[in-house]
Each structure stands twice: as C-alpha cells, then as structure tokens.
Design an enzyme around this catalytic site. Sequence first.
Site, short mmCIF file in Angstrom:
data_model
loop_
_atom_site.label_atom_id
_atom_site.label_comp_id
_atom_site.label_asym_id
_atom_site.label_seq_id
_atom_site.Cartn_x
_atom_site.Cartn_y
_atom_site.Cartn_z
N GLU A 199 5.10 6.94 2.29
CA GLU A 199 5.85 5.68 2.42
C GLU A 199 5.14 4.61 1.61
O GLU A 199 4.01 4.80 1.16
CB GLU A 199 5.94 5.24 3.88
N ASN A 227 4.11 0.57 2.19
CA ASN A 227 4.05 -0.52 3.17
C ASN A 227 4.08 -1.85 2.42
O ASN A 227 3.18 -2.11 1.62
CB ASN A 227 2.75 -0.45 3.97
N ARG A 259 0.86 -1.18 0.00
CA ARG A 259 0.00 0.00 0.00
C ARG A 259 0.89 1.23 0.00
O ARG A 259 1.73 1.40 0.89
CB ARG A 259 -0.92 0.01 1.23
N SER A 267 -2.72 -2.85 6.10
CA SER A 267 -4.04 -3.20 6.64
C SER A 267 -5.16 -2.28 6.17
O SER A 267 -4.95 -1.34 5.41
CB SER A 267 -3.98 -3.21 8.17
N ARG A 300 -7.52 7.74 5.14
CA ARG A 300 -7.51 7.89 6.60
C ARG A 300 -7.39 9.36 6.93
O ARG A 300 -6.63 10.09 6.30
CB ARG A 300 -6.32 7.13 7.20
N GLU A 347 7.73 0.18 10.73
CA GLU A 347 6.39 0.19 10.15
C GLU A 347 5.37 0.36 11.28
O GLU A 347 5.71 0.23 12.45
CB GLU A 347 6.12 -1.14 9.43
N GLY A 348 4.13 0.61 10.90
CA GLY A 348 3.05 0.52 11.89
C GLY A 348 2.63 1.85 12.51
O GLY A 348 1.79 1.87 13.39
N LYS A 371 12.39 10.02 10.41
CA LYS A 371 11.73 8.70 10.36
C LYS A 371 12.71 7.58 10.69
O LYS A 371 13.73 7.43 10.01
CB LYS A 371 11.17 8.45 8.95
N LYS A 417 12.55 2.48 5.22
CA LYS A 417 12.67 3.92 4.94
C LYS A 417 13.99 4.23 4.24
O LYS A 417 14.09 5.13 3.42
CB LYS A 417 12.59 4.73 6.24
#
Length: 432
Positions: free
Chosen positions: A102, A104, A83, A109, A408, A326-327, A322, A263
Amino acid sequence: QVVNYAPFTLLPSAVPSALFEQAYAVQQDFNLLVDAISQNKEFLEHTLASTIKVDDFTARLFRIHKQVLEEGLAQSVFLGINRSDYMFDCGVDGTPALKQIEINTIAASFGGLTSRTVAVHGRVLKVLGKSEEASRLLPNNPSKGLALGIAKAWELYGSQSAVVMFLVEEVQRNIFDQRCVENELWNRNIRVIRKRFRDVFEKGSLDDAKRLYMDGQEVAVVYYREGYVPDNYNQQNWEARLLLERSRAVKCPDIATQLAGTKKVQQELSRPGMLERLLPGCTEAVTRIRATFAGLYSLDMGEEGDKIAAKAIADPDRFVLKPQREGGGNNLYGEELRQVLEKIRDSPARTSYILMDKIKPQPTKNYLLRAHSPLQVSECISELGIFGVYVRQGKEMVMNTTAGHLLRTKAIEHADGGVAAGVAVLDTPYLV
C-alpha cells in the site's frame, strides 16, 4: 507505567539489495503519481463513487473535498509525506520480487524512531564481534528528510512568524517518533505547536484571507498525525477538519491527497492504461511503478466483481481482503476472509473492500524484543517502507525526493498489523 521502549529486532534482517534499490528508484515516481491523483477531481470522483455509497468515512472526507473545491482552494503550496510499503514475494521459482502492499499518504509514521535503529543494530553486531558487518549497515535518517519537506513548505508559505502545527491524537503513544521530526524543525528555528482536533474546534479561526490562527498564532503548516480512521472523528472533529481544509495553511496531507491513498484508488491504478492517463508522457515512470503492483481486484457490483468474489470464497488463502482503512490491523485473511465475503457477496457492502493477491515472502529467523515479552527465536517476515517527500507550489514541483526507509518485521503467525498496532517491530535492512 507511561513510557515503553519501542519494540525492535535483536539483529538486522537480510534484504535483497536489488529489491531495496528498486524500491528507492520508484519512490519519486510514486510521489508524482500521488500528486497527480490529488489534482484530478474527475478521477477521484469516478474511482470512489461505489465506495462512497457504502463507506461513510470515505464519503465524509469526499464531501469536504468537494466543498473546498467549490469554494476555491485557498491553499497554494502542497506538501506530501508518503510511505510506500512493500514485501518480497517469492514466486513459483523462488526468486524474490518487490510487491507494493500500500501507499500511506497520511500520518506515515516511524520516520523518527527508525532513524535511531541503525545505531542499535550496529552496536549489537559489534558486541557479537561482527564489526565488519556493522560497518555495512546503511545510514538512515528519515526524520531529517521529513523535516526538510515541512521546512520547505513553511518557507514557501512566506511568514517568518507563522508556526508548524502537529495535529496529534487525544492519547499519544507514538510521541517520541514525532519528537524526532519536531526537534529537526526547532533546530531550523521553526516554531512547532502540538494540538488536537478538539483544540482546533475550540480555538481555531480563519481571517478574511483564510489564514489559519490557533491561540492567536498564524499556522503555516498543518502536519497530520491523526485523522486517518473513523474513530478519530466526532461531529466537532469533522467541523475542525473542514476549518483546516478551508484555510490557506499547507496541509500535509490536504484532503485530496488523503483520498489518493485509499485502497480503492490503489486497485483502480492497476487497471490497464490507468497509469498512462494519470502520468502522460512518463513511460519509464509508469513501467517502474507497474513492476511493483501485486494482483488487485475490484469487488464492484456486476459480473467482474461476482467472479472475483466467488474465486476468493473458493480459495481464500490466495487473497487478502482490504477495507478502506489506514493504520494496520484491518485486513482479512483465510477463513475470516471467506466468512465475511460469503456474508456480503450479494450486497453493495462488498464495494467498500478490495481484493489483493496474498504475498508469500520467505520467512527468516530473528528475536523480537518487546517490553514484558519472553525472548525466543521467531520465524519472521519483513515489510520495507520508503519515505517520499514532495512540495508543489501552484503547478511547479519544487521538491521531489526520497527521505529514507523503514523496515518492520513480525512473526509469521501475525497476518496483519504494524508497529503501532502492537504486532511488528522496528528493524534495519542488511543488504545481501
């Protein structure tokens, strides 16, 4: 006490249609790029060399990657579900531009829950007497697209009786999101099992042909919804990860593809000529990809890194710091960024971070609906994610497609963090 509804916006948010289309148009290019990086051992080794020295998590992933390559890859079918996330940067003249935050490559998710939000927002608009606006919301079903990719990989693995294993966390908050994808697979008569690293350590085994078995069942595809942060691992879990990587099963992602999402790799890709090297002969794809890059800077030891560190300390509001994680919820901004950089500016520890230009989107107003939260109008910014799915068998790309989108939205006072981190909420784009 156990079940909470996923947070969402009351109303869909306006998204510029030209930027939305641009994000879709470049996704297959990003799929090809991620796949090319995962197959390029020299590029990964060179790019991650400085990070591996100071970041134990990336180093351990890389060690498994090397070991599996030395033994010879048992896996011949590769499945990528990624994603790519963007924000709309309002430049000096106020014209919004699409800028990648970024990509993923592991456990990307909300493909499931976002498949349901269009219906929610359509209903809200109708209740408000906005039927015409409701009819303009785009259909969106990433869970179906993700399942199609998993099903294709399962089919190419070539064993009708083999199962798909979702590798899930010890504590599963986001289970309904995963169930949407799982149900799509059951609808295709593909058996799904859900296991944790601990189960793999205790009950997983390989036969002579490196086929993976769990509780006596052959596993065709391992779909990771776990394993992307250091907290997911103890010694047993690392051993379980190695067992999975050594197997013939299709891993989504395999460890090389997880490393392609770091990253540091993202920052290296922005160097002049790098995309051309990784995607030779794909001039148009390179142009499309490069158009989405924000300014990315290396903090490697040396003059270049020294200069950029000094620049960020002097003007911390221009940048985001950064780490290789992840997450969501790990990035540093403003005063905190300055303090951390001042502390590590002369130490190799800084090479485990990259620096990125801070995106400045135009805030809009919306209501963020959360369990047990007061309802108030908030100044919000949004992040658009495009799901990409690809399947490669040997050297042949069998499937390369987009699988839908995720919007989002969060209140502007939250600098960092996604839905799972408890900051952002699910939204639907309303194209303008």
